[in-house]
Design a protein around this motif. Sequence first.
Motif: not given
Length: 805
Positions: A128-135, A137-145, A216-227
């Motif tokens: 629910g905080n996706t906008p707070d972490f930049g949208g 495309l990047q919220h999986h990286l910026r959101d520590f959870a 986004t899963v069908g778009l360029s492999g999707g956003t994914g999560i950081p390793g």
Amino acid sequence: MGAGKYAEVNNIIELENIEIEVVTDPKEIYTEANELESIIFDLDSKIEMLSSKADKWDCLVALGSGIVCGIIDMFCVGEFSLAHGREISSKNVDELVKKISKMMGCESDDLKSCVKFLEDKFPIPADGNTPDFGGGLQHHLRDFAHHPNIVGLVFSLLTQFTCKSYGTDVLGNFIIVDVPQRSRIFIGENNSSKIINGTLVWFFHLISDIAGSSSTVGLSGGTGIPGPILSIAKEISVLPFFKNLKMNDMSMSELLSKLFNGTLLAEHDDKGKIIKDSVVKLDFRGEMGIAVELGKQAITVIANECIVRTFYMIRQLAQQIKQINVRSIDDFKKIDIKNILPVDSPTLTRMLTIATGVFTALDVSEAVITNKYWVSINYVGVGRFALALEGEMVWALKRRNLRKIRDMYEKFYRNVFADIDKRIYERIGEGMEYDKFGLNEEQTEILYNMEYYKTINDIECTKVPVGGEKIRELKREWIEEWKAYMTAGFSGFMNTGNAELNWYTLEELDEKIKDNDPKKPWFRLVLLEAMLFEPYFPMSTETDKKGNEVPTKKYSKLNSPIAGYKKGEGDKYLEERFAAVHRLSGYLNRLRKCYDKVIFELNDVLKTAITSIVITSGITILAVATAGAFAPAIAVTLVGANFTGLSGAALTSACLAYLGGGAIAAGGFGMAGGTIAIVGGGAVLGLGVGAGVGGAAGAVSLMGKKNTIMQSAKLLVSVREVFLNDEKDLEYSNTVYEKYVQTIQDIEKGLVELRLKADTADKIEKKELKEKIKSTEETARAMKIAMKSMNRYISSYEVGMGIKK
């Protein structure tokens, strides 16, 4: 104090764990000299166990393994491709997501449907905080959870208990934001449900996000999560020190963001725009791709490792079978498995260092030659080589620690007055008879004749694929030149005006040997000198382009491994033609083994390579380089005062020829009547005779470190093989040892004189004296090792240990 007290009071020495305990009461350190000797010997043994025993076969196999595996790596493994690795890992991730979703009840085979199913079944409040972490495309990286590591788990649980999300804004600043009301339904109502939602639900939600979100899963492999690696880097980036780090005006936060979305390593077209197909995201699948590529590279590295370890194990097994003399199945039970296993061995470590070093050298060379620097390097191989170097360092540190302890006990030993010291000081003024090291005129002729025929045999056995006849002709020139110098200088060497060096036929030589009784020690010492004689050294000088006198390069071609003197052939000839003929079969092999063992001990001290009595090293190179300036002093020290009747080039050449022959003039050494030369290392006992300033120390410096040590090595062989094992002359061996101790004491006293002189010398002379002092100190240190080895062998002989019967 005893061995038990020694271990208890001072240190506990284990090969795996070395501890040093400081003792404050000096009374606890006192022990008897013989116990100190035992302790020092024990420490030497442990140091030996911690040292590599890799011989030429071990090194050759390690070298060959590195070369073969390196070639296979170049032609079969291929380049490091993150895109290829990510493609493989993406397929595996997609299959994993589908498999888990079906296990949870999803009926569709479509990846997007499977992701959607898992997202709906396992939601987390941080989405629910996706906008707070930049949208998106990047919220999986910026959101520590959304980080798949222990930190991500902690923040997931914090969100459950605090109703807040944790991460960074677009600028990389750490922020804490409230979970929106619409997402609070995903927070547990009690502690148990909060823990379940923060762990199990969080885990399965990350599984769905590995392949990207449902949108986004069908778009360029999707956003994914950081390793895991990128997640840790992102978490560290919020710390003050790392937050301020910049690379090419790019903050760490921006750098990590570009790595995550794949634009950092992407290629650009002529207009500076990113080429879409070159974008490779370093998300979880990207890190898995790196693992895939490293796994591909690891195949040849593992193969290299297996070849070396397997050879080591087989070699150790074969050596134990030989030592134990296995003849039945029951005999195999005597084999020590610990010594066979290819682990925890300095020898194995050395082999692996060679193998991995060669492998890495080939790999890096290929990368440089093809200009494919980063994609062609085998990173697993580089890492394995680094670990091998670390292993070498660990063994070196263990040896260093033991050496420090040994040095401490050696200092104690030097200050303990023992019975042996009493004997030495009682007899030290009695003088030293060198007659057993001596040769008369006819025996000296026999030595030079044997060396002559040994060289002739080498010439006849010379087989060079290209230019063989020219090489043989050059060798013939050398032997004739050497023969002429020996003939011309013989009367001066003999200290008589009518002495003449006769060159006999082989039949005449055999008769001369019989007339002098080859059963006596002189013949064994002559065999030793003849064995160590290596021809084709320079015997004159030439002027270089700068006008300096340097050793002639006329015979430099004869020093190559192919065209040069073959030590094995020389030993074989002396054995078959002289030793065996005069009833000393196998004697050359005994002498060579003993000499090589002694040289190995002394090389370990000097950290250099002394292989033989080659005339081009040590004193003779000094004589050649100075074109006669020091030749008179050298002649006084080694060849005899009356030999200085020659002068200039003739003196220089004669000195070189005679020193190469091995015999030293007897003048000034207290020889018995009729003895005119000494062999077998006896010259080292007479250091300081006519040496001038610094006494024995000056003589050592003049002789050169290597030559002095090689003389000491010959002395050790003479005592062990000739005077003890053959003659059983314990009294004379003790006298030699005592004189050798005195020589070392004279050298150390001379060092004091040299240091005092250096203190008052001008700048140029001080520099020369410092070099002389350094060389003499190193020589004295190695001579002390030789001294201890001699004493140990004599003591073993005295108590009935190690005696050949």
